[in-house]
Design a protein around this motif. Structure first.
Motif, PDB file in Angstrom:
ATOM      1  N   GLY A   1       0.714  -1.164   0.057  1.00  0.00           N
ATOM      2  CA  GLY A   1      -0.110  -0.006   0.041  1.00  0.00           C
ATOM      3  C   GLY A   1       0.962   1.204  -0.066  1.00  0.00           C
ATOM      4  O   GLY A   1       1.889   1.202   0.306  1.00  0.00           O
ATOM      5  N   SER A   2       0.345   2.193  -0.552  1.00  0.00           N
ATOM      6  CA  SER A   2       0.916   3.661  -0.413  1.00  0.00           C
ATOM      7  C   SER A   2       0.969   4.197   0.954  1.00  0.00           C
ATOM      8  O   SER A   2       0.168   3.856   2.017  1.00  0.00           O
ATOM      9  CB  SER A   2       0.252   4.621  -1.240  1.00  0.00           C
ATOM     10  OG  SER A   2       0.132   4.242  -2.567  1.00  0.00           O
ATOM     11  N   THR A   3       1.907   5.011   1.303  1.00  0.00           N
ATOM     12  CA  THR A   3       2.166   5.919   2.476  1.00  0.00           C
ATOM     13  C   THR A   3       1.241   7.275   2.408  1.00  0.00           C
ATOM     14  O   THR A   3       1.155   7.755   1.125  1.00  0.00           O
ATOM     15  CB  THR A   3       3.485   6.430   2.700  1.00  0.00           C
ATOM     16  OG1 THR A   3       4.080   4.967   2.979  1.00  0.00           O
ATOM     17  CG2 THR A   3       3.517   6.994   4.022  1.00  0.00           C
ATOM     18  N   VAL A   4       0.747   7.265   3.332  1.00  0.00           N
ATOM     19  CA  VAL A   4      -0.276   8.682   3.390  1.00  0.00           C
ATOM     20  C   VAL A   4       0.384   9.718   4.630  1.00  0.00           C
ATOM     21  O   VAL A   4       0.395   9.277   5.685  1.00  0.00           O
ATOM     22  CB  VAL A   4      -1.861   8.481   4.010  1.00  0.00           C
ATOM     23  CG1 VAL A   4      -2.470   9.792   4.245  1.00  0.00           C
ATOM     24  CG2 VAL A   4      -2.555   7.704   2.994  1.00  0.00           C
ATOM     25  N   VAL A   5       0.733  10.743   4.065  1.00  0.00           N
ATOM     26  CA  VAL A   5       1.310  12.038   4.804  1.00  0.00           C
ATOM     27  C   VAL A   5       0.293  12.556   5.357  1.00  0.00           C
ATOM     28  O   VAL A   5      -0.467  13.164   4.440  1.00  0.00           O
ATOM     29  CB  VAL A   5       2.551  12.477   4.216  1.00  0.00           C
ATOM     30  CG1 VAL A   5       3.322  13.623   5.203  1.00  0.00           C
ATOM     31  CG2 VAL A   5       3.720  11.671   3.757  1.00  0.00           C
ATOM     32  N   THR A   6       0.226  13.125   6.471  1.00  0.00           N
ATOM     33  CA  THR A   6      -0.984  14.062   6.882  1.00  0.00           C
ATOM     34  C   THR A   6      -0.176  15.236   7.485  1.00  0.00           C
ATOM     35  O   THR A   6       0.910  15.408   7.453  1.00  0.00           O
ATOM     36  CB  THR A   6      -1.478  13.587   8.351  1.00  0.00           C
ATOM     37  OG1 THR A   6      -0.603  13.253   9.397  1.00  0.00           O
ATOM     38  CG2 THR A   6      -2.085  11.868   7.814  1.00  0.00           C
ATOM     39  N   SER A   7      -1.334  16.151   7.779  1.00  0.00           N
ATOM     40  CA  SER A   7      -0.777  17.590   8.182  1.00  0.00           C
ATOM     41  C   SER A   7      -0.754  17.641   9.642  1.00  0.00           C
ATOM     42  O   SER A   7      -0.354  18.594  10.203  1.00  0.00           O
ATOM     43  CB  SER A   7      -1.828  18.547   7.718  1.00  0.00           C
ATOM     44  OG  SER A   7      -2.995  18.339   8.058  1.00  0.00           O
ATOM     45  N   ILE A   8      -0.866  16.478  10.427  1.00  0.00           N
ATOM     46  CA  ILE A   8      -0.823  16.231  11.638  1.00  0.00           C
ATOM     47  C   ILE A   8       0.473  16.412  12.167  1.00  0.00           C
ATOM     48  O   ILE A   8       1.435  15.767  11.666  1.00  0.00           O
ATOM     49  CB  ILE A   8      -1.509  15.083  12.135  1.00  0.00           C
ATOM     50  CG1 ILE A   8      -3.061  14.880  11.915  1.00  0.00           C
ATOM     51  CG2 ILE A   8      -1.533  14.871  13.754  1.00  0.00           C
ATOM     52  CD1 ILE A   8      -3.910  15.946  12.613  1.00  0.00           C
ATOM     53  N   ASP A   9       0.615  17.261  13.093  1.00  0.00           N
ATOM     54  CA  ASP A   9       2.043  17.307  13.790  1.00  0.00           C
ATOM     55  C   ASP A   9       1.640  16.577  15.232  1.00  0.00           C
ATOM     56  O   ASP A   9       1.188  17.104  16.080  1.00  0.00           O
ATOM     57  CB  ASP A   9       2.395  18.679  14.360  1.00  0.00           C
ATOM     58  CG  ASP A   9       4.192  18.823  14.523  1.00  0.00           C
ATOM     59  OD1 ASP A   9       4.172  18.157  15.780  1.00  0.00           O
ATOM     60  OD2 ASP A   9       4.759  19.548  14.211  1.00  0.00           O
ATOM     61  N   SER A  10       2.513  15.377  15.284  1.00  0.00           N
ATOM     62  CA  SER A  10       2.400  14.475  16.430  1.00  0.00           C
ATOM     63  C   SER A  10       2.854  15.165  17.930  1.00  0.00           C
ATOM     64  O   SER A  10       2.031  14.887  18.881  1.00  0.00           O
ATOM     65  CB  SER A  10       2.985  13.283  16.415  1.00  0.00           C
ATOM     66  OG  SER A  10       4.507  13.500  16.188  1.00  0.00           O
ATOM     67  N   ARG A  11       3.531  15.962  17.782  1.00  0.00           N
ATOM     68  CA  ARG A  11       4.073  16.955  19.031  1.00  0.00           C
ATOM     69  C   ARG A  11       2.879  17.760  19.181  1.00  0.00           C
ATOM     70  O   ARG A  11       2.684  17.958  20.688  1.00  0.00           O
ATOM     71  CB  ARG A  11       5.247  17.644  18.813  1.00  0.00           C
ATOM     72  CG  ARG A  11       6.380  16.883  18.366  1.00  0.00           C
ATOM     73  CD  ARG A  11       7.617  17.686  17.746  1.00  0.00           C
ATOM     74  NE  ARG A  11       7.010  18.591  16.794  1.00  0.00           N
ATOM     75  CZ  ARG A  11       7.875  19.702  16.090  1.00  0.00           C
ATOM     76  NH1 ARG A  11       9.046  19.860  16.649  1.00  0.00           N
ATOM     77  NH2 ARG A  11       7.377  20.385  15.152  1.00  0.00           N
ATOM     78  N   VAL A  12       2.386  18.506  18.427  1.00  0.00           N
ATOM     79  CA  VAL A  12       1.343  19.602  18.851  1.00  0.00           C
ATOM     80  C   VAL A  12       0.021  18.699  19.157  1.00  0.00           C
ATOM     81  O   VAL A  12      -0.734  19.098  20.125  1.00  0.00           O
ATOM     82  CB  VAL A  12       0.800  20.386  17.610  1.00  0.00           C
ATOM     83  CG1 VAL A  12      -0.128  21.194  18.103  1.00  0.00           C
ATOM     84  CG2 VAL A  12       2.169  21.188  17.266  1.00  0.00           C
ATOM     85  N   GLN A  13      -0.154  17.458  18.545  1.00  0.00           N
ATOM     86  CA  GLN A  13      -1.183  16.459  18.818  1.00  0.00           C
ATOM     87  C   GLN A  13      -1.240  15.978  20.263  1.00  0.00           C
ATOM     88  O   GLN A  13      -2.141  16.122  20.731  1.00  0.00           O
ATOM     89  CB  GLN A  13      -1.288  15.297  17.746  1.00  0.00           C
ATOM     90  CG  GLN A  13      -2.345  14.295  17.910  1.00  0.00           C
ATOM     91  CD  GLN A  13      -4.002  14.739  17.978  1.00  0.00           C
ATOM     92  OE1 GLN A  13      -4.051  15.823  16.888  1.00  0.00           O
ATOM     93  NE2 GLN A  13      -4.682  14.348  18.297  1.00  0.00           N
TER      94      GLN A  13
END
Length: 773
Positions: free
Chosen positions: A256-268
């Motif tokens: 499967g392909s990789t999905v890059v998100t706009s989520i910043d895990s640090r801010v999350q």
């Protein structure tokens, strides 16, 4: 005269012979036609089917693609585990339907026999979880946490464990980097069903195999086809004894392909932590209206890039661990997620939680007033109360601010200014006898702000909220009139019965009280946090309403194909540049000298201008809902807590701490750029290596800092009843509450992806006149 007897045929015998001949001929023709159909017309097809009877297929599951945050840090990926599975088909071949085999398996795995048998039973309407909702012909996983010793016991004693396999398998993992669960955003997986396999065989769809796992919610569902890849199939020719005699071809697996998100895990991680802390703190505060502490039973935060609509963080509480679904969910965990006492953590309250917005709605009412011909800088009286037909609507704590303009009305959250404006527009439209063509500026403007409809975010099951305009009023009355009229016949004199009598007779009318309460974000108005984040982001960026997005790019397994998900402008706010400018200035005043100023003490306003609006919405039968909407030139942050208290009191500290972390603002109000997590939105994608792997940003793999108390937070008591203007009028016959259990036209709904049962939205509530501050 001859002695030979006559053998002449009678007419009856002749007819019988003819009929028999026709029947024989018909049978021969039918047989011939069928032979032609099977051997000539469809000969090739049946030849292939016959050949396939001697072909066995071995499926190699595709590796599901990863979901990464904006810095390349995995939010969802895969790990290899020892998975023990049961072939239900083989169990049914046993004399006792596999009961003895499953019992021995339970003993080896250290599980209860019932727990194992429950997992292999098929799901239906009467069967509770755990059960198998995939294909009955697919091996059913019992555990993905088997030890090497357990696997060896099973494989070395094949005769004791027919139909049982123990194999290393890539399974889904949700690593929660830095403590960022991101659960409702990511979603979860479950086995494919026969119905889905059939549906996937339609033209234009990616075929599903019985071994596939599919996304059921969140990003796992939205981008399921991209993430899933395609399983490999190896076909072997076998003889009638099942021995392999050759290779009949194969289809290689495609990852499967990789999905890059706009989520910043640090801010999350910080958003999730601060939301939980704020809810816990709210529960310590006393609610003077109800005489008990605030329940603070649910909440949500959205952090959005103002100029693109990309979501940097989205937290919803209560939340859950998506790893609970990996390998099949247990009955105990399933009950925790869906039971009556669970408060439904599967709901993403950022996009599915609906509530009256309170005073953060006043930006809509201010724009509506200007469109209706009332100048933003005009003079408007802000008395302590407003009277309509003998019913008094008061400002919060009966405060009066004299003659002010709309900018100042936003700063101090003066309800009576908006009451007066809405009432005048209601009269212009004909009052109780409306004109054939009404202007309805306040309702029309809300629609033009994108309210009452889905924002279009790339997450499933978003709800539209509600703009209670004339059409909705009529539809709602049609849906509820029978229940209202039945209640109206009661001799009771309580508030609900009083409203039922009124609604039975004239519930379809837009009344003065409806318009007055609507103007301050009360009554039947419902919004979601994502809608309000989109609205305030549009005010920040100059008026462009974007479709919010979480996905940022889709990258092929080899890294050679990159499909970027571009920001998409949806519409423009219904305000000219001049109105936007003065509204922006007023919202800055809210943060510096208005109702939110006590939460932004010491903020570096000259370097990073802060804008805010507080809201405290009353809900019939519940405690007040806390709202806090803010923005800078980079970000929009909206937070809400159900039954949490005032906007600035309950939600303000958490929002302030998120901004402190984003920009590196220290306790003394100075900015430390080295400690800033995201001083400006991240535009570029993570680094893609030559082999297709994606390299996480080293600076982003560190744990997010613990937010230090901001100057304003440390100097202010934890009480959530901060002095903030806004009215809380008593219940009025001008705006009634729907009867409990009545139908709600246009009301909330949550559609599950065929797995958990549908649940009511816990935030949607009957309308009640109230206030916002």
């Amino acid at each position: 005269m001859s002695n030979i007897p006559e053998t002449g045929r009678t007419t009856r015998v002749t007819i019988r012979l003819v009929v028999l001949q026709i029947l024989v001929l018909s049978l021969l023709l039918t047989l011939g036609g069928r032979l032609w159909y099977l051997q000539i017309r469809n000969g090739d097809e049946y030849t292939q089917e016959a050949a396939s009877n001697h072909v066995q297929e071995v499926v190699t599951p595709a590796t599901r693609g990863s979901v990464l945050d904006a810095n390349g840090v995995p939010l969802a990926d895969n790990e290899t585990r020892l998975v023990v599975s049961v072939s239900r088909t083989e169990m049914l071949k046993q004399k006792d339907d596999g009961e003895a085999v499953l019992g021995r398996l339970a003993e080896v795995l250290g599980m209860k026999p019932k727990e194992v048998t429950d997992r292999v039973r098929l799901c239906n309407a009467e069967t509770p979880q755990p059960c198998w909702n995939g294909s009955p012909y697919q091996p059913i996983p019992i555990t993905d946490e088997a030890t090497t010793q357990q696997a060896l016991q099973i494989m070395e004693r094949r005769e004791d464990f027919p139909g049982i396999t123990a194999e290393p398998t890539a399974v889904r993992r949700y690593p929660a980097p830095g403590g960022a669960q991101t659960s409702q955003v990511l979603g979860y997986l479950s086995p494919v069903t026969d119905e889905e396999i059939t549906e996937s065989e339609k033209p234009g769809r990616t075929p599903l195999l019985r071994s596939d796992q599919v996304g059921r919610s969140g990003l796992e569902r939205t981008y399921d086809e991209e993430l899933r890849g395609r399983a490999g199939v190896t076909r072997y020719q076998v003889d009638n004894l099942g021995r392999v005699i050759g290779n009949a071809g194969d289809t290689p697996a495609r990852a499967g392909s990789t999905v890059v998100t706009s989520i910043d895990s640090r801010v999350q991680a910080i958003a999730e932590r601060e939301l939980l802390a704020a809810m816990k703190e709210a529960r310590k505060a006393h609610d003077r209206n109800t005489g008990r502490n605030y329940e603070a039973d649910a909440g949500a935060i959205v952090v959005m890039e103002s100029r693109t609509g990309r979501v940097v963080a989205m937290a919803s509480n209560p939340d859950y661990d998506p790893n609970a679904w990996v390998g099949g969910i247990s009955a105990k965990d399933y009950a925790k997620l869906t039971g009556k006492d669970s408060n439904y953590p599967l709901l993403n309250r950022a996009i599915q939680g609906q509530a009256a917005p309170g005073s953060i709605f006043k930006v809509v009412s201010s724009a509506a007033a200007v469109r209706a011909g009332h100048p933003f800088d005009g003079n408007y009286n802000c008395p302590s109360s407003f009277n309509i037909g003998g019913q008094v609507f008061k400002n919060f704590e009966s405060q009066s601010h004299g003659v002010i303009d709309l900018g100042r009305a936003l700063e101090v959250s003066c309800d009576t200014v908006y009451y007066d404006l809405a009432y005048k527009e209601w009269l212009k439209d004909g009052g109780n006898n409306p004109k054939k063509k009404t202007a309805d500026w306040f309702y029309r403007t809300a629609h033009d702000f994108g309210l009452g409809e889905e924002t279009g975010i790339d997450l499933p099951n978003e709800v539209p909220g509600r703009v209670p305009d004339r059409k909705w009023k009529k539809d709602y009355w049609e849906a509820n009139k029978d229940a209202w009229c039945k209640q109206a016949k009661s001799d009771a004199k309580d508030y609900v019965t009083q409203i039922a009598r009124e609604n039975c007779a004239e519930g379809f009318k837009m009344r003065a009280g409806d318009s007055v309460n609507y103007s301050i974000g009360q009554g039947d108005t419902l919004v979601t946090p994502i809608q309000m984040a989109t609205v305030y982001a549009a005010i920040s960026n100059g008026g462009t309403l974007y479709e919010p997005t979480v996905g940022k790019a889709i990258i092929s397994p080899d890294g050679k194909k990159v499909k970027q998900i571009r920001p998409k402008a949806k519409d423009r706010l219904p305000m000219d540049r001049a109105t936007l400018k003065v509204m922006d200035k007023a919202l800055e005043g809210v943060a510096t000298r208005g109702t939110a100023a006590w939460r932004f003490g010491g903020w570096p306003q000259d370097e990073i201008p802060m804008h805010a609006k507080t809201g405290t919405a009353e809900v019939y039968g519940k405690q007040t809902t806390s709202w806090f909407a803010t923005y800078t030139e980079d970000y929009s942050i909206v937070m809400t807590i159900s039954q949490g208290g005032t906007g600035s009191g309950a939600s303000g500290p958490a929002v302030r701490k998120i901004y402190d972390a984003l920009y590196g603002v220290q306790e003394d109000g100075k900015i430390d750029r080295k400690k800033a997590l995201l001083p400006e939105p991240k535009a570029e994608l993570p680094k893609i290596n030559a082999d297709g792997s994606i390299e996480p940003d080293p600076s982003a793999t560190k744990a997010p800092p613990t937010a230090s108390p901001s100057p304003s937070a440390s100097a202010v008591p934890a009480a959530l009843t901060a002095p903030a203007p806004g009215a809380a009028p008593a219940p009025t016959a001008f705006a009634g509450a729907p009867l409990p259990g009545g139908a709600a036209a246009g009301g909330p709904s949550t559609v599950w992806a065929g797995r958990p049962p549908e649940r009511p939205d816990p935030w949607a509530a009957p309308r009640q006149p109230g206030s916002a501050a």
